[in-house]
Motif scaffolding. Structure first.
Motif, PDB file in Angstrom:
ATOM      1  N   ARG A 138      -6.931  -8.943  -7.296  1.00  0.00           N
ATOM      2  CA  ARG A 138      -7.852  -7.657  -7.956  1.00  0.00           C
ATOM      3  C   ARG A 138      -7.846  -6.663  -7.056  1.00  0.00           C
ATOM      4  N   GLY A 139      -8.363  -7.205  -5.681  1.00  0.00           N
ATOM      5  CA  GLY A 139      -9.194  -6.180  -4.355  1.00  0.00           C
ATOM      6  C   GLY A 139      -8.631  -5.659  -3.656  1.00  0.00           C
ATOM      7  N   TYR A 140      -6.883  -5.715  -3.800  1.00  0.00           N
ATOM      8  CA  TYR A 140      -5.655  -5.806  -3.054  1.00  0.00           C
ATOM      9  C   TYR A 140      -5.244  -4.290  -3.748  1.00  0.00           C
ATOM     10  N   GLY A 141      -5.990  -2.991  -3.075  1.00  0.00           N
ATOM     11  CA  GLY A 141      -5.337  -1.326  -3.757  1.00  0.00           C
ATOM     12  C   GLY A 141      -4.918  -1.871  -4.809  1.00  0.00           C
ATOM     13  N   LYS A 142      -3.883  -1.240  -5.165  1.00  0.00           N
ATOM     14  CA  LYS A 142      -3.034  -1.071  -6.419  1.00  0.00           C
ATOM     15  C   LYS A 142      -2.171  -2.096  -6.455  1.00  0.00           C
ATOM     16  N   SER A 143      -1.981  -2.781  -5.544  1.00  0.00           N
ATOM     17  CA  SER A 143      -0.612  -4.400  -5.798  1.00  0.00           C
ATOM     18  C   SER A 143      -0.632  -4.666  -6.872  1.00  0.00           C
ATOM     19  N   GLU A 144      -1.886  -5.036  -7.899  1.00  0.00           N
ATOM     20  CA  GLU A 144      -1.899  -5.205  -9.511  1.00  0.00           C
ATOM     21  C   GLU A 144      -0.565  -4.658 -10.720  1.00  0.00           C
TER      22      GLU A 144
ATOM     23  N   LEU B   3       0.378  -1.032  -0.202  1.00  0.00           N
ATOM     24  CA  LEU B   3       0.021   0.047   0.106  1.00  0.00           C
ATOM     25  C   LEU B   3       0.565   1.226  -0.004  1.00  0.00           C
ATOM     26  N   ALA B   4       1.916   1.193  -0.216  1.00  0.00           N
ATOM     27  CA  ALA B   4       3.065   2.128  -0.340  1.00  0.00           C
ATOM     28  C   ALA B   4       3.345   2.659  -1.496  1.00  0.00           C
TER      29      ALA B   4
ATOM     30  N   ALA C 216     -13.339  -0.778  16.625  1.00  0.00           N
ATOM     31  CA  ALA C 216     -13.691  -2.060  15.316  1.00  0.00           C
ATOM     32  C   ALA C 216     -12.802  -2.047  14.085  1.00  0.00           C
ATOM     33  N   GLY C 217     -13.019  -3.102  13.707  1.00  0.00           N
ATOM     34  CA  GLY C 217     -12.157  -3.917  12.608  1.00  0.00           C
ATOM     35  C   GLY C 217     -12.637  -3.431  11.565  1.00  0.00           C
ATOM     36  N   ARG C 218     -11.170  -4.028   9.736  1.00  0.00           N
ATOM     37  CA  ARG C 218     -11.913  -3.549   8.836  1.00  0.00           C
ATOM     38  C   ARG C 218     -10.770  -4.651   7.544  1.00  0.00           C
ATOM     39  N   ARG C 219     -11.635  -4.237   7.045  1.00  0.00           N
ATOM     40  CA  ARG C 219     -10.465  -5.319   5.642  1.00  0.00           C
ATOM     41  C   ARG C 219      -9.703  -4.408   5.436  1.00  0.00           C
ATOM     42  N   LEU C 220      -7.687  -4.547   5.292  1.00  0.00           N
ATOM     43  CA  LEU C 220      -7.285  -4.022   5.562  1.00  0.00           C
ATOM     44  C   LEU C 220      -7.090  -3.171   4.621  1.00  0.00           C
ATOM     45  N   TRP C 221      -7.336  -4.056   3.072  1.00  0.00           N
ATOM     46  CA  TRP C 221      -7.387  -3.135   1.555  1.00  0.00           C
ATOM     47  C   TRP C 221      -9.531  -2.941   0.900  1.00  0.00           C
ATOM     48  N   SER C 222      -9.794  -2.865   2.266  1.00  0.00           N
ATOM     49  CA  SER C 222     -11.575  -2.632   1.949  1.00  0.00           C
ATOM     50  C   SER C 222     -11.669  -1.077   1.856  1.00  0.00           C
TER      51      SER C 222
END
Length: 376
Positions: free
Chosen positions: A49-55, A24-25, A370-376
């Motif tokens: 696909r859902g990991y931020g800008k990873s792809e 995510l950096a 409260a928590g959330r998905r890292l990449w959500s």
């Protein structure tokens, strides 16, 4: 680095895979982390696909040229299940463009977590029609699925015979999915373990009590050894966000043999600790208490209590408990304070636990931010 056959894909993957959810950096750090992983012998990189800008970051690294030839590097990306083939076709095309690839070694159906997801996968004209087309035209070479779902959903997905591999949760501190690993092995599917350091207990920052119980090993190394000693498991995810974060995990990358006497002694010590501290309050994770009328995931709530009470794993417990009611189908169930003391679970429990009281105690111990998905 050791390598293992990834089931019927016949790919030979490094026993550690570079997971990229934490990219995510920026692209520069992502590229350096990829190159460090390759230099240490990792030959499998997993994104989604859902990991931020990873792809995109990986695609930038590919375009710039990597130190390992493409045919010696295996790439997995993951795309969520969907109801129709057209959406899946578009998503596959988009992922290939972002990755700067003309084919994906492994495509995972990402988050096959619910009965509806399973129905979408099994539908005649659903998303798997597009996946099959992508396989037939060479855009995808192997197909599997990742899951955060119940054991019943995982077993049902395995039994569709659509898939060559599975990515799932399984660790020393969470062995619920043991029968899924066996079922996958019987189907000659590759087995990829998701996030053993983080979801496996936040073992990179263990509490003092756990560190002392695991001596002379670290809790993280011990969990890796628990997994690597099981030859049904192909590869473990290491989610490094920087090159430096790869060093400590890979210190055990060559140690894939059977558990030693000393390691077995530590695991027995950990089990004895639970029994002695929890006494009659220990949840054995039989899941007989479900379903709960209030949709409380009773076994998971009480598993987090087991770990907090026995090993002082409070930070991990708060992290995971905070995901309830905040992460949808990725971490389903309501918090313990939703219990109405209806008593429905009490006669089902073989240990005769006072489940409503234990749910209330867990909420008091672990309720927080409260928590959330890292990449959500």
């Amino acid at each position: 680095m050791k390598y293992r056959r990834f089931g019927k894909t016949n790919l030979h993957l490094s026993v550690f895979s570079l997971g990229t959810m934490r990219y995510l950096a920026n692209a520069e750090i992502a590229n350096k982390t990829i190159e460090q992983a390759l230099s240490l012998g990792i030959n499998h990189i997993e994104t989604a696909r859902g990991y931020g800008k990873s792809e995109e970051y990986f695609g930038t690294a590919i375009k710039g040229g990597l130190s390992v030839p493409r045919n010696q590097l295996y790439i997995t990306t993951k795309i969520p299940p969907c109801a129709d083939a057209d959406t899946m076709r578009r998503h596959i095309d988009e992922s290939l463009k972002r990755l700067n690839l003309d084919y994906i070694d492994c495509l995972g159906i990402h988050g096959l977590n619910t009965q509806q997801h399973l129905e979408w996968v099994e539908a005649k004209n659903g998303c798997m029609q597009a996946v099959d087309e992508a396989v037939n035209n060479g855009m995808v070479r192997h197909v599997g699925f990742s899951t955060h779902g119940s054991l019943e959903i995982i077993l049902a997905a395995i039994n569709t015979d659509f898939f060559e591999f599975v990515n799932l949760h399984y660790y020393y501190f969470f062995q619920r999915n043991a029968s899924a690993i066996q079922a996958a092995t019987e189907k000659d599917m590759g087995v990829f373990i998701i996030s053993p350091a983080d979801k496996g207990g936040r073992l990179y920052t263990p509490p003092t009590t756990l560190k002392e119980l695991c001596q002379p090993f670290t809790p993280l190394a011990l969990n890796y050894r628990f997994l690597l000693s099981d030859n049904r498991i192909t590869t473990l995810s290491v989610g490094a966000a920087t090159p430096e974060e790869l060093i400590a995990p890979l210190e055990v990358a060559d140690d894939v043999g059977e558990l030693t006497t000393d390691e077995i002694t530590v695991f027995e010590r950990l089990e004895n600790q639970q029994n002695q501290v929890l006494v009659t309050d220990k949840c054995s994770q039989c899941y007989a208490c479900l379903p709960c009328p209030e949709n409380i995931n009773i076994p998971e709530v009480l598993r987090l209590r087991n770990l907090a009470v026995a090993y002082d794993m409070n930070d991990y417990g708060k992290y995971r408990y905070g995901m309830f009611e905040n992460a949808g189908h990725w971490f389903p169930g309501m918090k313990g304070n939703r219990c109405t003391e209806c008593g429905d679970c009490l006669p089902k429990c073989p240990e005769n636990l006072n489940i409503p009281a234990l749910l209330a105690d867990t909420h008091e111990r672990l309720a927080g931010k409260a928590g959330r998905r890292l990449w959500s």
